[in-house]
Design a protein around this motif. Structure first.
Motif, PDB file in Angstrom:
ATOM      1  N   VAL A  64       0.873  -1.179   0.000  1.00 54.09           N
ATOM      2  CA  VAL A  64       0.000   0.000   0.000  1.00 54.09           C
ATOM      3  C   VAL A  64       0.907   1.226   0.000  1.00 54.09           C
ATOM      4  CG1 VAL A  64      -1.694   1.323   1.340  1.00 54.09           C
ATOM      5  CG2 VAL A  64      -1.829  -1.188   1.290  1.00 54.09           C
ATOM      6  N   ILE A  65       0.612   2.208  -0.847  1.00 52.71           N
ATOM      7  CA  ILE A  65       1.374   3.463  -0.875  1.00 52.71           C
ATOM      8  C   ILE A  65       0.413   4.624  -0.623  1.00 52.71           C
ATOM      9  CG2 ILE A  65       2.792   5.027  -2.264  1.00 52.71           C
ATOM     10  CD1 ILE A  65       3.797   2.615  -3.831  1.00 52.71           C
ATOM     11  N   VAL A  66       0.772   5.462   0.354  1.00 52.15           N
ATOM     12  CA  VAL A  66      -0.035   6.640   0.668  1.00 52.15           C
ATOM     13  C   VAL A  66       0.874   7.860   0.619  1.00 52.15           C
ATOM     14  CG1 VAL A  66      -1.414   7.815   2.429  1.00 52.15           C
ATOM     15  CG2 VAL A  66      -1.678   5.347   2.083  1.00 52.15           C
ATOM     16  N   ASN A  67       0.502   8.834  -0.184  1.00 52.58           N
ATOM     17  CA  ASN A  67       1.239  10.096  -0.257  1.00 52.58           C
ATOM     18  C   ASN A  67       0.833  10.964   0.927  1.00 52.58           C
ATOM     19  OD1 ASN A  67       2.594  12.388  -0.978  1.00 52.58           O
ATOM     20  ND2 ASN A  67       1.587  12.660  -2.951  1.00 52.58           N
ATOM     21  N   THR A  68       1.798  11.402   1.728  1.00 54.29           N
ATOM     22  CA  THR A  68       1.484  12.132   2.959  1.00 54.29           C
ATOM     23  C   THR A  68       1.528  13.653   2.798  1.00 54.29           C
ATOM     24  OG1 THR A  68       3.771  12.232   3.768  1.00 54.29           O
ATOM     25  CG2 THR A  68       2.500  10.231   4.270  1.00 54.29           C
ATOM     26  N   ALA A  69       1.916  14.142   1.634  1.00 53.09           N
ATOM     27  CA  ALA A  69       2.125  15.587   1.456  1.00 53.09           C
ATOM     28  C   ALA A  69       0.875  16.382   1.798  1.00 53.09           C
ATOM     29  CB  ALA A  69       2.548  15.883   0.021  1.00 53.09           C
ATOM     30  N   GLY A  70       1.034  17.341   2.700  1.00 53.43           N
ATOM     31  CA  GLY A  70      -0.046  18.249   3.047  1.00 53.43           C
ATOM     32  C   GLY A  70      -1.190  17.636   3.821  1.00 53.43           C
ATOM     33  N   LYS A  71      -1.021  16.425   4.323  1.00 50.12           N
ATOM     34  CA  LYS A  71      -2.112  15.746   5.037  1.00 50.12           C
ATOM     35  C   LYS A  71      -1.803  15.662   6.529  1.00 50.12           C
ATOM     36  CE  LYS A  71      -3.115  12.761   1.061  1.00 50.12           C
ATOM     37  NZ  LYS A  71      -2.988  11.378   0.539  1.00 50.12           N
ATOM     38  N   SER A  72      -2.852  15.688   7.329  1.00 46.61           N
ATOM     39  CA  SER A  72      -2.704  15.510   8.769  1.00 46.61           C
ATOM     40  C   SER A  72      -2.544  14.023   9.087  1.00 46.61           C
ATOM     41  CB  SER A  72      -3.938  16.043   9.495  1.00 46.61           C
ATOM     42  OG  SER A  72      -5.069  15.222   9.206  1.00 46.61           O
ATOM     43  N   VAL A  73      -2.130  13.730  10.321  1.00 45.00           N
ATOM     44  CA  VAL A  73      -2.017  12.338  10.756  1.00 45.00           C
ATOM     45  C   VAL A  73      -3.363  11.632  10.624  1.00 45.00           C
ATOM     46  CG1 VAL A  73      -1.648  10.860  12.783  1.00 45.00           C
ATOM     47  CG2 VAL A  73      -0.042  12.704  12.288  1.00 45.00           C
ATOM     48  N   GLY A  74      -4.444  12.312  11.013  1.00 45.68           N
ATOM     49  CA  GLY A  74      -5.770  11.723  10.912  1.00 45.68           C
ATOM     50  C   GLY A  74      -6.170  11.408   9.479  1.00 45.68           C
ATOM     51  N   GLN A  75      -5.859  12.319   8.558  1.00 42.65           N
ATOM     52  CA  GLN A  75      -6.182  12.085   7.152  1.00 42.65           C
ATOM     53  C   GLN A  75      -5.397  10.895   6.595  1.00 42.65           C
ATOM     54  OE1 GLN A  75      -5.195  16.095   5.898  1.00 42.65           O
ATOM     55  NE2 GLN A  75      -7.330  16.534   5.356  1.00 42.65           N
ATOM     56  N   ILE A  76      -4.115  10.837   6.931  1.00 35.56           N
ATOM     57  CA  ILE A  76      -3.289   9.714   6.465  1.00 35.56           C
ATOM     58  C   ILE A  76      -3.800   8.415   7.080  1.00 35.56           C
ATOM     59  CG2 ILE A  76      -0.963   8.736   6.410  1.00 35.56           C
ATOM     60  CD1 ILE A  76       0.039  11.713   6.748  1.00 35.56           C
ATOM     61  N   GLY A  77      -4.067   8.445   8.386  1.00 40.76           N
ATOM     62  CA  GLY A  77      -4.547   7.253   9.068  1.00 40.76           C
ATOM     63  C   GLY A  77      -5.845   6.745   8.475  1.00 40.76           C
ATOM     64  N   TYR A  78      -6.763   7.641   8.189  1.00 40.12           N
ATOM     65  CA  TYR A  78      -8.048   7.246   7.603  1.00 40.12           C
ATOM     66  C   TYR A  78      -7.845   6.584   6.242  1.00 40.12           C
ATOM     67  CZ  TYR A  78     -12.923   7.660   6.127  1.00 40.12           C
ATOM     68  OH  TYR A  78     -14.185   7.386   5.684  1.00 40.12           O
ATOM     69  N   GLU A  79      -6.935   7.144   5.452  1.00 43.19           N
ATOM     70  CA  GLU A  79      -6.643   6.583   4.131  1.00 43.19           C
ATOM     71  C   GLU A  79      -6.018   5.195   4.247  1.00 43.19           C
ATOM     72  OE1 GLU A  79      -4.264   7.990   0.085  1.00 43.19           O
ATOM     73  OE2 GLU A  79      -4.818   9.490   1.592  1.00 43.19           O
ATOM     74  N   VAL A  80      -5.091   5.044   5.190  1.00 42.66           N
ATOM     75  CA  VAL A  80      -4.451   3.740   5.393  1.00 42.66           C
ATOM     76  C   VAL A  80      -5.474   2.715   5.885  1.00 42.66           C
ATOM     77  CG1 VAL A  80      -2.749   2.470   6.764  1.00 42.66           C
ATOM     78  CG2 VAL A  80      -2.154   4.705   5.824  1.00 42.66           C
ATOM     79  N   MET A  81      -6.320   3.109   6.813  1.00 41.64           N
ATOM     80  CA  MET A  81      -7.333   2.191   7.345  1.00 41.64           C
ATOM     81  C   MET A  81      -8.248   1.684   6.234  1.00 41.64           C
ATOM     82  SD  MET A  81      -8.076   4.344  10.836  1.00 41.64           S
ATOM     83  CE  MET A  81      -9.573   3.532  11.349  1.00 41.64           C
ATOM     84  N   GLY A  82      -8.633   2.567   5.345  1.00 40.92           N
ATOM     85  CA  GLY A  82      -9.468   2.154   4.222  1.00 40.92           C
ATOM     86  C   GLY A  82      -8.765   1.141   3.342  1.00 40.92           C
ATOM     87  N   ALA A  83      -7.471   1.362   3.094  1.00 41.88           N
ATOM     88  CA  ALA A  83      -6.705   0.428   2.252  1.00 41.88           C
ATOM     89  C   ALA A  83      -6.539  -0.919   2.948  1.00 41.88           C
ATOM     90  CB  ALA A  83      -5.339   1.027   1.926  1.00 41.88           C
ATOM     91  N   LEU A  84      -6.300  -0.917   4.255  1.00 39.50           N
ATOM     92  CA  LEU A  84      -6.113  -2.169   4.989  1.00 39.50           C
ATOM     93  C   LEU A  84      -7.403  -2.984   5.039  1.00 39.50           C
ATOM     94  CD1 LEU A  84      -3.863  -1.039   7.997  1.00 39.50           C
ATOM     95  CD2 LEU A  84      -3.154  -2.080   5.826  1.00 39.50           C
ATOM     96  N   LYS A  85      -8.518  -2.316   5.174  1.00 37.20           N
ATOM     97  CA  LYS A  85      -9.796  -3.044   5.232  1.00 37.20           C
ATOM     98  C   LYS A  85     -10.106  -3.757   3.922  1.00 37.20           C
ATOM     99  CE  LYS A  85     -12.387   0.300   7.046  1.00 37.20           C
ATOM    100  NZ  LYS A  85     -13.593   0.961   7.618  1.00 37.20           N
ATOM    101  N   ARG A  86      -9.491  -3.314   2.837  1.00 38.18           N
ATOM    102  CA  ARG A  86      -9.701  -3.957   1.539  1.00 38.18           C
ATOM    103  C   ARG A  86      -8.740  -5.126   1.304  1.00 38.18           C
ATOM    104  NH1 ARG A  86     -10.401   1.571   0.252  1.00 38.18           N
ATOM    105  NH2 ARG A  86      -8.277   1.781  -0.552  1.00 38.18           N
ATOM    106  N   ARG A  87      -7.980  -5.519   2.344  1.00 37.70           N
ATOM    107  CA  ARG A  87      -7.009  -6.617   2.208  1.00 37.70           C
ATOM    108  C   ARG A  87      -7.441  -7.756   3.124  1.00 37.70           C
ATOM    109  NH1 ARG A  87      -2.829  -4.884  -0.845  1.00 37.70           N
ATOM    110  NH2 ARG A  87      -1.730  -6.829  -0.399  1.00 37.70           N
ATOM    111  N   PRO A  88      -8.279  -8.667   2.644  1.00 36.76           N
ATOM    112  CA  PRO A  88      -8.848  -9.709   3.521  1.00 36.76           C
ATOM    113  C   PRO A  88      -7.815 -10.633   4.138  1.00 36.76           C
ATOM    114  CG  PRO A  88      -9.377 -10.138   1.201  1.00 36.76           C
ATOM    115  CD  PRO A  88      -8.808  -8.758   1.264  1.00 36.76           C
ATOM    116  N   GLU A  89      -6.643 -10.784   3.520  1.00 40.27           N
ATOM    117  CA  GLU A  89      -5.626 -11.685   4.075  1.00 40.27           C
ATOM    118  C   GLU A  89      -5.061 -11.193   5.404  1.00 40.27           C
ATOM    119  OE1 GLU A  89      -3.167  -8.754   1.627  1.00 40.27           O
ATOM    120  OE2 GLU A  89      -5.151  -9.678   1.504  1.00 40.27           O
ATOM    121  N   LEU A  90      -5.334  -9.920   5.749  1.00 40.82           N
ATOM    122  CA  LEU A  90      -4.819  -9.338   6.986  1.00 40.82           C
ATOM    123  C   LEU A  90      -5.614  -9.743   8.220  1.00 40.82           C
ATOM    124  CD1 LEU A  90      -3.908  -5.612   6.272  1.00 40.82           C
ATOM    125  CD2 LEU A  90      -2.402  -7.416   7.097  1.00 40.82           C
ATOM    126  N   TRP A  91      -6.835 -10.208   8.018  1.00 40.17           N
ATOM    127  CA  TRP A  91      -7.763 -10.303   9.153  1.00 40.17           C
ATOM    128  C   TRP A  91      -8.007 -11.735   9.593  1.00 40.17           C
ATOM    129  CZ3 TRP A  91      -7.866  -5.653  10.843  1.00 40.17           C
ATOM    130  CH2 TRP A  91      -7.679  -4.615   9.931  1.00 40.17           C
TER     131      TRP A  91
END
Length: 196
Positions: free
Chosen positions: A168-195
């Motif tokens: 998973v790649i997330v560009n952090t430029a100009g984003k808050s920790v919360g914005q980045i975290g929300y984006e990462v959480m969405g990407a992780l939830k789409r990866r069923p092998e993680l759960w």
């Protein structure tokens, strides 16, 4: 980019919902240049999802009984990288998978990139050296961040290694920790092998 073969045997798993307690089947490793926000973002997600979070550098320092700066000064970078590989293996094979924020140079050794691929999901938080410089308040604690020019060269050299290792790649430029975290959480939830 990433490792497409990691979904083997996970076809019957469903993406998790926020309504039930989430449980990781594999660790999630956060990689990226110094100042990318790896520790802050992993802590943000850990609080939201009630996961454990490990800062690999802090874990290494506690295990070795000395700070990374001193390991670099006393034994050199190569010795530090060997210790880092051992710690990565130790944390990555724990029976209780965690969110793991890795040091910026974790991708330098091919063995580390192989371990990351084998053991878990890898999230690359992309940041430029200039933005990282603005975010890092205490540069003396960063042994490889000698000046902005050297940091730019280092960031450019490591960039392809981060991308090669990433699921998973997330560009952090100009984003808050919360914005980045929300984006990462969405990407992780789409990866069923993680759960689990």
């Amino acid at each position: 980019m990433g490792k497409s073969g990691n979904n083997t045997g996970s076809g019957n798993r469903r993406p998790p919902s926020e309504r039930k307690q989430l449980c990781l089947a594999r660790p999630v490793f956060f990689i990226g240049f110094m100042g990318a926000g790896k520790t802050s973002v992993s802590l943000y997600i850990a609080r939201r999802w009630k996961f454990s979070s490990i800062d690999l550098d802090m874990y290494l320092e506690r295990r070795e009984g000395r700070v990374i700066r001193d390991i670099f000064a006393e034994e050199g970078e190569e010795a530090f990288r060997l210790i880092e590989t051992d710690v990565l293996r130790e944390v990555g094979t724990s029976p209780s998978p965690s969110l793991v924020s890795c040091g910026g140079g974790i991708v330098e050794r091919p063995e580390n990139r192989e371990l990351l691929a084998q053991l878990g999901c890898v999230v690359y938080l992309r940041v430029s050296a200039d933005e990282a410089s603005d975010r890092i308040s205490n540069k003396k604690s960063r042994p490889l961040f000698n000046d902005l020019e050297s940091a730019r060269a280092l960031c450019e050299r490591r960039g392809p290694l981060y991308e090669e290792a990433a699921d998973v790649i997330v560009n952090t430029a100009g984003k808050s920790v919360g914005q980045i975290g929300y984006e990462v959480m969405g990407a992780l939830k789409r990866r069923p092998e993680l759960w689990a």
